[in-house]
Scaffold this active site. Sequence first.
Site, short mmCIF file in Angstrom:
data_model
loop_
_atom_site.label_atom_id
_atom_site.label_comp_id
_atom_site.label_asym_id
_atom_site.label_seq_id
_atom_site.Cartn_x
_atom_site.Cartn_y
_atom_site.Cartn_z
N ASP A 88 0.84 -1.20 0.00
CA ASP A 88 0.00 0.00 0.00
C ASP A 88 0.88 1.25 0.00
O ASP A 88 1.92 1.31 0.66
CB ASP A 88 -0.91 0.00 1.23
CG ASP A 88 -2.08 0.96 1.08
OD1 ASP A 88 -3.21 0.49 0.84
OD2 ASP A 88 -1.86 2.19 1.16
N ILE A 89 0.44 2.26 -0.73
CA ILE A 89 1.21 3.51 -0.85
C ILE A 89 1.14 4.33 0.43
O ILE A 89 2.00 5.19 0.68
CB ILE A 89 0.71 4.32 -2.08
CG1 ILE A 89 1.77 5.27 -2.58
CG2 ILE A 89 -0.60 5.04 -1.76
CD1 ILE A 89 1.46 5.86 -3.95
N HIS A 104 -10.34 -5.16 -3.68
CA HIS A 104 -9.03 -5.37 -3.06
C HIS A 104 -9.21 -5.83 -1.63
O HIS A 104 -10.10 -5.40 -0.92
CB HIS A 104 -8.16 -4.11 -3.12
CG HIS A 104 -8.83 -2.86 -2.62
ND1 HIS A 104 -9.74 -2.17 -3.37
CD2 HIS A 104 -8.73 -2.19 -1.46
CE1 HIS A 104 -10.17 -1.12 -2.69
NE2 HIS A 104 -9.58 -1.11 -1.50
N LEU A 105 -8.30 -6.70 -1.24
CA LEU A 105 -8.25 -7.22 0.12
C LEU A 105 -7.05 -6.55 0.78
O LEU A 105 -5.92 -6.67 0.29
CB LEU A 105 -8.05 -8.73 0.03
CG LEU A 105 -8.16 -9.61 1.26
CD1 LEU A 105 -9.55 -9.52 1.85
CD2 LEU A 105 -7.84 -11.05 0.88
N HIS A 106 -7.31 -5.82 1.87
CA HIS A 106 -6.20 -5.26 2.64
C HIS A 106 -5.63 -6.37 3.52
O HIS A 106 -6.38 -7.05 4.23
CB HIS A 106 -6.67 -4.16 3.59
CG HIS A 106 -7.23 -2.93 2.94
ND1 HIS A 106 -6.54 -1.72 2.91
CD2 HIS A 106 -8.42 -2.68 2.34
CE1 HIS A 106 -7.29 -0.81 2.32
NE2 HIS A 106 -8.44 -1.36 1.96
N ASN A 139 -13.39 -3.10 2.24
CA ASN A 139 -14.34 -2.01 2.37
C ASN A 139 -15.26 -2.00 1.16
O ASN A 139 -14.78 -2.08 0.03
CB ASN A 139 -13.60 -0.67 2.48
CG ASN A 139 -12.72 -0.58 3.71
OD1 ASN A 139 -13.10 -1.02 4.78
ND2 ASN A 139 -11.53 -0.03 3.55
N GLY A 189 -15.58 3.28 3.67
CA GLY A 189 -14.20 3.72 3.46
C GLY A 189 -13.60 3.29 2.14
O GLY A 189 -12.39 3.48 1.93
N GLN A 190 -14.39 2.72 1.23
CA GLN A 190 -13.82 2.33 -0.06
C GLN A 190 -13.48 3.58 -0.87
O GLN A 190 -14.33 4.47 -1.03
CB GLN A 190 -14.77 1.43 -0.86
CG GLN A 190 -14.12 0.91 -2.14
CD GLN A 190 -14.94 -0.13 -2.89
OE1 GLN A 190 -16.08 -0.41 -2.53
NE2 GLN A 190 -14.35 -0.69 -3.92
N SER A 191 -12.25 3.67 -1.33
CA SER A 191 -11.82 4.82 -2.13
C SER A 191 -11.35 4.40 -3.52
O SER A 191 -11.31 5.24 -4.43
CB SER A 191 -10.70 5.58 -1.42
OG SER A 191 -9.58 4.75 -1.21
P1 AMP Z 1 -9.93 1.48 0.15
O1 AMP Z 1 -9.98 2.81 0.89
O2 AMP Z 1 -10.44 0.32 0.95
O3 AMP Z 1 -10.57 1.59 -1.20
O4 AMP Z 1 -8.39 1.17 -0.07
C1 AMP Z 1 -7.65 1.73 -1.10
C2 AMP Z 1 -6.21 1.60 -0.70
O5 AMP Z 1 -5.42 1.80 -1.84
C3 AMP Z 1 -5.74 2.61 0.35
O6 AMP Z 1 -5.21 1.92 1.47
C4 AMP Z 1 -4.69 3.43 -0.39
O7 AMP Z 1 -3.63 3.85 0.44
C5 AMP Z 1 -4.24 2.44 -1.45
N1 AMP Z 1 -3.67 3.05 -2.64
C6 AMP Z 1 -4.14 4.12 -3.33
N2 AMP Z 1 -3.34 4.39 -4.38
C7 AMP Z 1 -2.34 3.46 -4.35
C8 AMP Z 1 -1.21 3.20 -5.16
N3 AMP Z 1 -0.92 3.95 -6.26
N4 AMP Z 1 -0.39 2.18 -4.84
C9 AMP Z 1 -0.65 1.42 -3.75
N5 AMP Z 1 -1.71 1.61 -2.94
C10 AMP Z 1 -2.55 2.61 -3.24
#
Ligand code: AMP
Length: 114
Positions: free
Chosen positions: A30-31, A100-102, A87, A93-95
């Site tokens: 994760d970034i 994706h699985l954290h 999420n 909290g999905q962005s």
């Molecule tokens: P969510 O909020 O559950 O949708 O998780 C999205 C995740 O993607 C967050 O933890 C971000 O930090 C991560 N993320 C966003 N952009 C990148 C990227 N370019 N490389 C790696 N992780 C990313």
Amino acid sequence: MADCLFCGIAAKEIPARVAYEDEAVLAFHDINPQAPVHLQVIPKRHIARVSELTSETIGLMGKLVLTANRLAGELKIAEPGYRLVVNCNAGAGQSVYHLHLHLLGGRPMRWPPG
Ligand code: AMP
Ligand code: ZN
């Protein structure tokens, strides 16, 4: 899918620190890590959110979990424990709208998660 960040990472158009890859799954760091270990485990195929899985695509979710379990072992966070998070939609909290699985670990985890 055009304009999808994680499709771009899966296609190697956007850089990421890849931890694992096979024909169906990609795992990368994760970034903006929320724990000492914080990986994203994704299907290469675009599925926007967990609620869009179908009987045809549900097997992908199992592949994500098996990948996360294996990486947790390799990264030495299986003990004392790790957290898998999905999420679904903005209120949770999905962005990024690519399934994706954290995989989180390396520190104590509190509950409820907030
Ligand atoms: P969510 O909020 O559950 O949708 O998780 C999205 C995740 O993607 C967050 O933890 C971000 O930090 C991560 N993320 C966003 N952009 C990148 C990227 N370019 N490389 C790696 N992780 C990313
Ligand atoms: Zn996508």
